[in-house]
Structure formats: structure tokens, C-alpha cells
Write a protein that holds these residues in place. Sequence first.
Motif, PDB file in Angstrom:
ATOM      1  N   PRO A  66       0.818  -1.206   0.000  1.00 14.23           N
ATOM      2  CA  PRO A  66       0.000   0.000   0.000  1.00 14.23           C
ATOM      3  C   PRO A  66       0.855   1.260   0.000  1.00 14.23           C
ATOM      4  N   THR A  67       0.429   2.269  -0.753  1.00 11.57           N
ATOM      5  CA  THR A  67       1.176   3.505  -0.856  1.00 11.57           C
ATOM      6  C   THR A  67       0.667   4.527   0.141  1.00 11.57           C
ATOM      7  N   GLY A  68       1.500   5.535   0.404  1.00  8.10           N
ATOM      8  CA  GLY A  68       1.103   6.631   1.265  1.00  8.10           C
ATOM      9  C   GLY A  68       1.217   6.331   2.737  1.00  8.10           C
ATOM     10  N   VAL A  69       2.089   5.383   3.125  1.00  6.93           N
ATOM     11  CA  VAL A  69       2.248   5.029   4.525  1.00  6.93           C
ATOM     12  C   VAL A  69       3.694   5.214   4.926  1.00  6.93           C
ATOM     13  N   THR A  70       3.944   5.216   6.239  1.00  8.80           N
ATOM     14  CA  THR A  70       5.278   5.437   6.780  1.00  8.80           C
ATOM     15  C   THR A  70       5.746   4.205   7.513  1.00  8.80           C
ATOM     16  N   THR A  71       7.015   3.815   7.304  1.00  4.85           N
ATOM     17  CA  THR A  71       7.557   2.681   8.047  1.00  4.85           C
ATOM     18  C   THR A  71       7.936   3.156   9.441  1.00  4.85           C
ATOM     19  N   PRO A  72       7.483   2.496  10.519  1.00  6.22           N
ATOM     20  CA  PRO A  72       7.744   2.976  11.864  1.00  6.22           C
ATOM     21  C   PRO A  72       9.172   2.808  12.306  1.00  6.22           C
ATOM     22  N   ILE A 122      -6.061  -3.982  -2.740  1.00  2.52           N
ATOM     23  CA  ILE A 122      -6.593  -3.834  -1.382  1.00  2.52           C
ATOM     24  C   ILE A 122      -6.602  -2.352  -1.023  1.00  2.52           C
ATOM     25  N   THR A 123      -7.665  -1.909  -0.377  1.00  2.00           N
ATOM     26  CA  THR A 123      -7.737  -0.573   0.213  1.00  2.00           C
ATOM     27  C   THR A 123      -8.044  -0.720   1.687  1.00  2.00           C
ATOM     28  N   LEU A 124      -7.318   0.032   2.525  1.00  2.00           N
ATOM     29  CA  LEU A 124      -7.602  -0.021   3.954  1.00  2.00           C
ATOM     30  C   LEU A 124      -7.612   1.381   4.535  1.00  2.00           C
ATOM     31  N   THR A 125      -8.463   1.589   5.541  1.00  2.00           N
ATOM     32  CA  THR A 125      -8.637   2.900   6.168  1.00  2.00           C
ATOM     33  C   THR A 125      -8.531   2.754   7.680  1.00  2.00           C
ATOM     34  N   ASP A 164       7.644  -9.161   5.166  1.00  2.00           N
ATOM     35  CA  ASP A 164       6.918  -8.316   6.111  1.00  2.00           C
ATOM     36  C   ASP A 164       7.199  -6.846   5.802  1.00  2.00           C
ATOM     37  N   MET A 165       6.220  -6.004   6.092  1.00  2.00           N
ATOM     38  CA  MET A 165       6.401  -4.565   5.974  1.00  2.00           C
ATOM     39  C   MET A 165       5.457  -3.883   6.956  1.00  2.00           C
ATOM     40  N   VAL A 166       5.987  -3.469   8.093  1.00  2.51           N
ATOM     41  CA  VAL A 166       5.181  -2.805   9.115  1.00  2.51           C
ATOM     42  C   VAL A 166       5.157  -1.309   8.808  1.00  2.51           C
ATOM     43  N   VAL A 167       3.959  -0.745   8.715  1.00  2.00           N
ATOM     44  CA  VAL A 167       3.813   0.664   8.375  1.00  2.00           C
ATOM     45  C   VAL A 167       3.011   1.393   9.442  1.00  2.00           C
ATOM     46  N   LEU A 168       3.130   2.703   9.425  1.00  3.39           N
ATOM     47  CA  LEU A 168       2.379   3.560  10.339  1.00  3.39           C
ATOM     48  C   LEU A 168       1.188   4.150   9.606  1.00  3.39           C
ATOM     49  N   LEU A 169      -0.010   3.860  10.080  1.00  5.48           N
ATOM     50  CA  LEU A 169      -1.237   4.399   9.497  1.00  5.48           C
ATOM     51  C   LEU A 169      -1.718   5.554  10.364  1.00  5.48           C
ATOM     52  N   SER A 170      -1.784   6.733   9.778  1.00  7.44           N
ATOM     53  CA  SER A 170      -2.276   7.889  10.515  1.00  7.44           C
ATOM     54  C   SER A 170      -3.774   7.770  10.729  1.00  7.44           C
ATOM     55  N   ALA A 171      -4.277   8.413  11.770  1.00  8.49           N
ATOM     56  CA  ALA A 171      -5.714   8.387  12.043  1.00  8.49           C
ATOM     57  C   ALA A 171      -6.464   8.996  10.865  1.00  8.49           C
ATOM     58  N   GLY A 172      -7.472   8.265  10.365  1.00  6.80           N
ATOM     59  CA  GLY A 172      -8.262   8.736   9.239  1.00  6.80           C
ATOM     60  C   GLY A 172      -7.634   8.510   7.879  1.00  6.80           C
ATOM     61  N   GLN A 173      -6.471   7.899   7.822  1.00  8.52           N
ATOM     62  CA  GLN A 173      -5.775   7.723   6.549  1.00  8.52           C
ATOM     63  C   GLN A 173      -6.294   6.517   5.771  1.00  8.52           C
ATOM     64  N   THR A 174      -6.378   6.662   4.449  1.00  6.85           N
ATOM     65  CA  THR A 174      -6.763   5.571   3.545  1.00  6.85           C
ATOM     66  C   THR A 174      -5.617   5.321   2.578  1.00  6.85           C
ATOM     67  N   VAL A 175      -5.224   4.065   2.426  1.00  9.20           N
ATOM     68  CA  VAL A 175      -4.137   3.700   1.507  1.00  9.20           C
ATOM     69  C   VAL A 175      -4.579   2.538   0.632  1.00  9.20           C
ATOM     70  N   SER A 176      -3.914   2.401  -0.512  1.00  7.50           N
ATOM     71  CA  SER A 176      -4.252   1.342  -1.463  1.00  7.50           C
ATOM     72  C   SER A 176      -3.004   0.639  -1.942  1.00  7.50           C
ATOM     73  N   SER A 177      -3.174  -0.532  -2.561  1.00  8.58           N
ATOM     74  CA  SER A 177      -2.045  -1.288  -3.092  1.00  8.58           C
ATOM     75  C   SER A 177      -1.312  -0.463  -4.137  1.00  8.58           C
TER      76      SER A 177
END
Length: 228
Positions: A66-72, A122-125, A164-177
Amino acid sequence: MSAESPRRRPSPAVYRRRRLVLLVALVAVAALVWLLIAQPWRGAAVEKPAPTPTRSTSTPTPDPMPTGVTTPTESAAPAGPSPEASAEETPTAKPCVARDIAVQAVTDQETYAAGQNPQLSITLTNNGATDCTLNVGTSAQTFTIMSGSDVWWRSTDCQTEPSDMVVLLSAGQTVSSATPLTWDRTRSSVGSCDDTGRQVAPGGGASYHLSVEIGGIASTQSAQMLLY
């Protein structure tokens, strides 16, 4: 006593040669004096400064996640160069909980003509009030295609080198593959990964449903597609 013979004067040609020799000598002396004073060779002896080497940068190859995420953390990022982070910059968010994450199965079309292969994503929010971390690597992704209760295809049946790829999802953020998966419209199984004669899914308007799961969280609804 005999009379002395008169002294012969040099001819005009001799005078001209003497004047020419004298002129050449004067020019040579003048040139020598100028060289001693000006020293023109000193400019050629000055060394030019060595050119400053330029640093080459490389841009790392993105993982098909998924794009638009940050690796912690740097250690949780996929293989390849990644920016260094100080201890203060490392996010301290807690793992996401299923009730806060909405996962959706996505297809690039609803109807596919003969010869068209569905593209699956995949899309996740993050519907929670705080940031959270989630493993979105290929090891945590599952795509399942069913026709009724018949499972036709699973992405994990013939998966190679899951990561594995652990990312940081901001509150309210939506990302897609970042990169969709392609279903070749055949039936999959662990024992048929190298089989070129796998069963082809019937078309003619047959209905199939895509369900997905990521980070242990499953989609609440499936995505329908019709094959012709």
C-alpha cells in the motif's frame, strides 16, 4: 721607399650584413630581458584545483505494498536502502486493532471480456482516533476468489518469497495497493504452481467474488466480477 697602397673601403653589401647581425643581436638581448622580467612560465606552473567529486544518489525501489504510509522503524522496512531515523523520530504508535481498520477488496473492473485478466487490489482505512502500526507485507496479504462456495484461486497457494512490511497508518488515513495482483482466470492449488494445464474458470457471464485479508484483518464485503 715604396708608397703605401690606399686602404679599400668595405662594399655596401658588407655594411648591410653587419647592420643585420647587430639588429638581430639587439632583438635577442631585448627578448632575454623581457623573459627575465615577465617570467610568463609562472602562470603555466599554477596547478588547477582538482574538481570536487559529486555524490551519486539512488532512489530505492518501492515494494508492491500500500502507498502513502510510513515505516515505523528502519528494521521493519523492506529490503533496500532507507533513510536513517533517530530515536526521537521513531513512531511509538501501538498496533492497529481490527475494529478501527476497514479493509476493502478492489477490482479494476466489474465485467471482463474473454481474454481480460482481473487486476486485484486492497484498500484499507484507519477509522481510529490515533495512529497505529500494521504489517501490510506480502506475508500478511491474502486474496481469495470464489464462485459460490467453490474456492477458485488463492494468492498464497503459489506465493514466493513473502515479506513483512510494518507501516504507520495515521488516524483517518486511507491507503491502497501500489501494484495490483493479476488473476489469470485459472484454478490455483499448492500442487499446480508449475502446471501450465490448470483448469480455466468458466466465462459466459459467470459470477466470481474477491475477498481479501491484510494484517490479520479481513474485508467485510467481497467484490463481485463477471467473466465472459
